[in-house]
Design an enzyme around this catalytic site. Structure first.
Site, mmCIF file in Angstrom:
data_model
loop_
_atom_site.group_PDB
_atom_site.id
_atom_site.type_symbol
_atom_site.label_atom_id
_atom_site.label_comp_id
_atom_site.label_asym_id
_atom_site.label_seq_id
_atom_site.Cartn_x
_atom_site.Cartn_y
_atom_site.Cartn_z
ATOM 1 N N ASP A 82 2.880 -5.702 10.578
ATOM 2 C CA ASP A 82 3.866 -5.339 11.597
ATOM 3 C C ASP A 82 3.651 -6.142 12.867
ATOM 4 O O ASP A 82 4.616 -6.587 13.502
ATOM 5 C CB ASP A 82 3.766 -3.833 11.922
ATOM 6 C CG ASP A 82 4.436 -2.986 10.856
ATOM 7 O OD1 ASP A 82 5.237 -3.534 10.067
ATOM 8 O OD2 ASP A 82 4.137 -1.781 10.796
ATOM 9 N N THR A 125 -0.954 7.631 -1.191
ATOM 10 C CA THR A 125 -2.197 7.569 -1.988
ATOM 11 C C THR A 125 -3.169 6.527 -1.416
ATOM 12 O O THR A 125 -4.343 6.529 -1.776
ATOM 13 C CB THR A 125 -1.891 7.164 -3.438
ATOM 14 O OG1 THR A 125 -1.323 5.848 -3.415
ATOM 15 C CG2 THR A 125 -0.915 8.126 -4.082
ATOM 16 N N ARG A 127 0.837 -1.189 0.000
ATOM 17 C CA ARG A 127 0.000 0.000 0.000
ATOM 18 C C ARG A 127 0.874 1.242 0.000
ATOM 19 O O ARG A 127 1.695 1.418 0.901
ATOM 20 C CB ARG A 127 -0.909 -0.022 1.240
ATOM 21 C CG ARG A 127 -1.925 1.099 1.209
ATOM 22 C CD ARG A 127 -3.132 0.776 2.041
ATOM 23 N NE ARG A 127 -2.879 0.766 3.468
ATOM 24 C CZ ARG A 127 -3.796 1.105 4.360
ATOM 25 N NH1 ARG A 127 -4.993 1.465 3.974
ATOM 26 N NH2 ARG A 127 -3.511 1.055 5.636
ATOM 27 N N ASP A 163 -1.368 -2.321 12.559
ATOM 28 C CA ASP A 163 -0.865 -2.842 11.283
ATOM 29 C C ASP A 163 -0.664 -4.349 11.426
ATOM 30 O O ASP A 163 0.221 -4.799 12.160
ATOM 31 C CB ASP A 163 0.448 -2.144 10.919
ATOM 32 C CG ASP A 163 0.893 -2.529 9.509
ATOM 33 O OD1 ASP A 163 0.940 -1.644 8.647
ATOM 34 O OD2 ASP A 163 1.172 -3.729 9.277
HETATM 35 N N1 URA Z 1 -3.994 -2.762 7.186
HETATM 36 C C1 URA Z 1 -3.635 -3.028 8.451
HETATM 37 O O1 URA Z 1 -2.691 -3.773 8.688
HETATM 38 N N2 URA Z 1 -4.328 -2.472 9.447
HETATM 39 C C2 URA Z 1 -5.364 -1.646 9.247
HETATM 40 O O2 URA Z 1 -5.974 -1.179 10.213
HETATM 41 C C3 URA Z 1 -5.730 -1.372 7.926
HETATM 42 C C4 URA Z 1 -5.024 -1.931 6.903
#
Ligand code: URA
Length: 209
Positions: free
Chosen positions: A203, A108, A104, A200
């Site tokens: 992560d 953007t 991602r 995330d």
């Molecule tokens: N991707 C993630 O890892 N966490 C989110 O909250 C949204 C997208």
């Protein structure tokens, strides 16, 4: 319009709460994700078609139920999709695997493709696309588009958490794709993260932050 299933099994909800806690360690987060993926996989495969096979038990012959049709395909949307994939493959070891590499762009919020690999005969198989987070749905939409371009016609989408915005966007772009999730959260923040969410997912499962 596609079907939306919230897997509200108590074990799923309990494990999800443990995963949401910010103090949950990487190791425990990964273990919980694996456990939850087994339960989610059970639900997403609940209506698979069966046929019968004539077998012999040690006692007598019988016609016993067995899965019909070609093996499933699990399509992992990298990198976080791999966290769900691992447990699902334990439950369905014969499944084929597709990898869709998208990252991602943090400015953007649009997905950028860097890898795609799938079995040749996607059109003959049920494809279950997996990504723990359905946030904006930009990645899911693109991954599903790619799978369709490579022949997939029967696709389901499985995630851990979904935002209402993501569900709407996915249903609009791909009304033929049923969605399975453990929970629907409040919404997205300005960076496209789910609130209250789990942070995330990549992560947290790989300890990269
Ligand atoms: N991707 C993630 O890892 N966490 C989110 O909250 C949204 C997208």
């Amino acid at each position: 319009m596609s079907k939306l299933t919230v897997v509200d099994h108590p074990l799923v909800q309990h494990k999800l709460t443990l995963m949401r806690k910010k103090e949950t360690s990487t190791a425990v987060f990964r273990q919980l994700l694996k456990e939850i993926s087994l339960l989610l996989c059970y639900e997403v495969t609940r209506d698979l078609k069966l046929t019968t096979q004539h077998i012999e038990t040690p006692m007598q012959e019988m016609d016993a139920p067995i899965l019909a049709g070609k093996k499933l395909v699990f399509a992992s949307i990298l990198r976080a999709g791999n966290g769900l994939l691992e447990g699902m493959l334990e439950l369905v070891p014969s499944a084929r695997v597709s990898h869709v590499g998208l990252y991602r762009d943090h400015e953007t919020l649009q997905p950028v493709e860097y890898y795609f690999k799938a079995p040749d005969d996607l059109g003959d198989r049920l494809v279950i696309a997996v990504d723990p987070m359905l946030a904006t749905s930009n990645s899911a939409n693109m991954a599903i588009e790619k799978l369709k371009q490579h022949g997939a016609t029967k696709i389901r989408f499985l995630c851990l958490l979904a935002a209402p915005e993501g569900i709407e966007a996915l249903q609009k772009a791909h009304p033929d794709v049923d969605i399975f999730t453990a929970a629907i959260d409040k919404g997205l923040n300005d960076n496209g993260y789910i609130l209250p969410g789990i942070g995330d997912a990549g992560d947290r499962m790989y300890g990269t932050k």
